[in-house]
Design a protein around this motif. Sequence first.
Motif, short mmCIF file in Angstrom:
data_model
loop_
_atom_site.label_atom_id
_atom_site.label_comp_id
_atom_site.label_asym_id
_atom_site.label_seq_id
_atom_site.Cartn_x
_atom_site.Cartn_y
_atom_site.Cartn_z
N ARG A 470 -8.17 -2.30 5.54
CA ARG A 470 -7.63 -1.09 5.71
C ARG A 470 -6.91 -0.90 7.19
NH1 ARG A 470 -11.86 2.11 5.40
NH2 ARG A 470 -12.36 1.43 3.59
N THR A 508 -7.66 5.26 1.27
CA THR A 508 -6.38 5.07 1.10
C THR A 508 -5.86 4.59 -0.30
OG1 THR A 508 -6.36 4.18 3.55
CG2 THR A 508 -4.68 3.36 2.14
N GLY A 510 -2.95 3.56 -2.82
CA GLY A 510 -1.58 2.85 -2.96
C GLY A 510 -0.96 3.13 -4.32
N CYS A 595 -5.39 -1.38 0.38
CA CYS A 595 -5.68 0.16 -0.40
C CYS A 595 -7.08 0.31 -1.19
CB CYS A 595 -4.62 0.27 -1.49
SG CYS A 595 -2.96 0.58 -0.73
N TRP A 598 -5.91 1.83 -6.12
CA TRP A 598 -4.60 1.52 -6.73
C TRP A 598 -4.22 2.69 -7.85
CZ3 TRP A 598 -1.25 -0.77 -4.04
CH2 TRP A 598 0.09 -1.00 -4.54
N GLY A 621 -9.88 -3.72 -4.45
CA GLY A 621 -9.39 -2.14 -4.56
C GLY A 621 -9.85 -1.72 -5.94
#
Length: 872
Positions: A470, A508, A510, A595, A598, A621
């Motif tokens: 990250r 995070t 994506g 990420c 997703w 992820g």
Amino acid sequence: MKAIRRFTVRPVLPEPLRPLSDLARNLRWSWHAGTRDLFRSVDPGRWVAAGGDPMRLLGSVPTERLTELAGDRDFLDRLAAVADDLDAYMTGERWYQRQSGRLPAAVAYFSPEFGITAALPQYSGGLGILAGDHLKAASDLGAPLIGVGLLYRHGYFRQSLSRDGWQQEHYPVLDPHELPLDQLKEADGAPAQITLALPGDRSLRARVWVAQVGRIPLLLLDSDIEENDLIERGVTDRLYGGGSEHRLLQEMLLGIGGVRAVRAYCRLTGHAAPEVFHTNEGHAGFLGLERMAELRAEGLDFDAALEAVRAGTVFTTHTPVPAGIDRFDRELVARHFGPHAELPDLEVDRILRLGMETYPGGEPNLFNMAVMGLRLAQRANGVSLLHGQVSREMFAGLWPGFDPEEVPITSVTNGVHAPTWVAPEVYRLGARQIGTQRAEEALSIGDSDRWDSVADIPDQDIWDLRRSLRELLVLEVRERLRASWRQRGAGTAELGWIDGVLDPDVLTIGFARRVPSYKRLTLMLRDRDRLMDLLLHPDRPVQIVVAGKAHPADDGGKRLIQELVRFADDPRVRHRIVFLPDYGMAMAQKLYPGCDIWLNNPLRPLEACGTSGMKAALNGGLNLSVLDGWWDEWFQPDFGWAIPTADGAGTDPDRRDDIEAAALYDLLEQRVTRAFYERGRSGLPDRWIEMVRRTLSLLGPKVLAGRMVREYVDRLYTPAAHAHRAMTADAARELAEWKAAVRGAWHGVTVDHVETSVASATAELGSTLALRVRVGLGRLRPEDVEVQAVAGRVDEEDRITEAAAVPLKPVGAPGAAGEWVYEGPLSLDRTGPFGYTVRVLPSHRLLASGAELGLVAVPPEDVVEAAGLLMR
């Protein structure tokens, strides 16, 4: 001042460094960390400036540095070790060579785009990346593929943003001499050249460049040569550009020219000739016509040549919607074939019939490349289980009389090439756990045993890995965002805020892909207040990284990008959501690992497969996705979340987006963020780490391109090679004549009477019915057909589901009117509503499927009513 002529000046490497040239020209470096590390050590600064491209690096290193390295014993030892490793990789026995049975001597794999590496930008999106991963996985497995594509002098396009967030396209010119390519040359040193005849006594010529993708040669045809006129030089100017005739010429060059390039390559190098031709989507479909023309020259007629070509052809469809298929006006196609153009020995009307939409709902004046691809291939597949089902429904008109589930289109779910997409940090953790050799095999071949060891990795190691990935992404995003804002016209003094963009300790998300409307880039903006609350939550914030390109002609897609960019420009949230322009392989390789989530929210079922989430999964992820493509097939609550869909036929599109966006926000607020931020007794997010662990151990072996290529070899390539070998010239003539006879006589095939040994409407599980069927075969013989009982559960409308077909056998001699009696047992192997019917299909040893001819005879209504064909 501008130069009036451009040259490519190649570096002259000192003799001890000559192996560097071979290493740079084999694209295995793009997925082999040891080779990249070697080049990085040549000059770390210039390696970064060259974008990690060994060819560019070697062209920029000063002579003094090369001389220094030529005398550096440590460097030369490392160089020798890497060169020896490549030699062993190229010549050693691999998975394919260890298989029993007569596998194909070679397979030619055609695609309009190939995403091998950012250093060879010949791709636009998922189709090209998939094709590149297919070649790389085939190389790792030792499968003898030959890739075939076009060399686009402008690639796809480079993307930037205007100050107000509108997509800008740039088309830098690519010089083949500066790319990791070699020209295919004749024995006398002259460039090998492919020529196509065009209307009006014109010609389209192309040279052939060869990219070495590990063990796999990739042939790229290039029309930008002096022998062509201006229009013909521009045929390979850019990917998916130009009007209808431009696209038609590209696809003729890819298909027809591609076969000729393969023949030239095999002649000049001694490579085994392909026994199987695989067309990746319909763009290369004309390859079947060229192969038919070859067989016509050997004495086969059109129909026999068609059967011979079909036997060894595999067709993969990638689109779930008719609008995604190339279709041309029939007059345009007709003008480019025949006596005064290309393939003069093939009758133009017969060529047209291969691609015309001559089925209910089709447009009979349009030539459909996917329809031609299916008619020229004996084996076809979609790219996920759900997409196979959608494809069977979409193309069912080509097989009238058959239910969609019996349409002969199977599925091989896509995979991704793990050595390309797994971050070095993830690989090192795995290698530390199970050893380098086993880690390499786990990534290239698969096998769940190798992935089970993920269970033994300590929680802290997994969490530390995810945090470091990250952090690397945060640094990458800031650098790219700063460059983007400078392109948009911002001064350095305006950009201090970028140093605070994203936080390595924040969840995070994506989202990166092409931007057609069905992928719904802006679904996340449906309720901006809720999105802002998620981004700015005081305890459980999220941050989002978005990237993607719209097709240059798609203003609707560009408006979606602009809408998202304008939201991301808002000073209140710009530290939490960013849009990065110029999405490509180099960006993707940093984005997927960094990420935590997703996101994928297409309109179901319009995502054929969607491999980006697979790449994220290989890096730990978690997927948050609509149940479409591969996620519909493999989703489990253990390792991700499914966004509920409102895909009923009567749902208004706006209301559907509202419902699904609300479901997305609910999942993020109530489940995803809580799992990420809640800590267990160890001080770590135990639930989250366990989901990461299950993602790696359960999804890891499934999503590999190695698994995908092994399935192609076992289920499609090998049967196609066997069919190709069986389809001798005599066999092709026999099959063509038999098909013509069957089609001509099929009107005389009837089901006249059906009777059964059970008179009541109920029966016990495990009991057996004795069926007796009388059929009329007209001019056909019993060996020309198969009479089947088709049985299974029935729904409320008496349609048979989960059907199983049981062949019946002829008994006795034909009756006075030429009718035959067939008998056989039918086991009642399930409870509840049960039904059966009977049918007659064509049957021949060289058919791949009973549905191949699209012919079937079933009982008429009066026979159905008299037979009592339904049991409850």
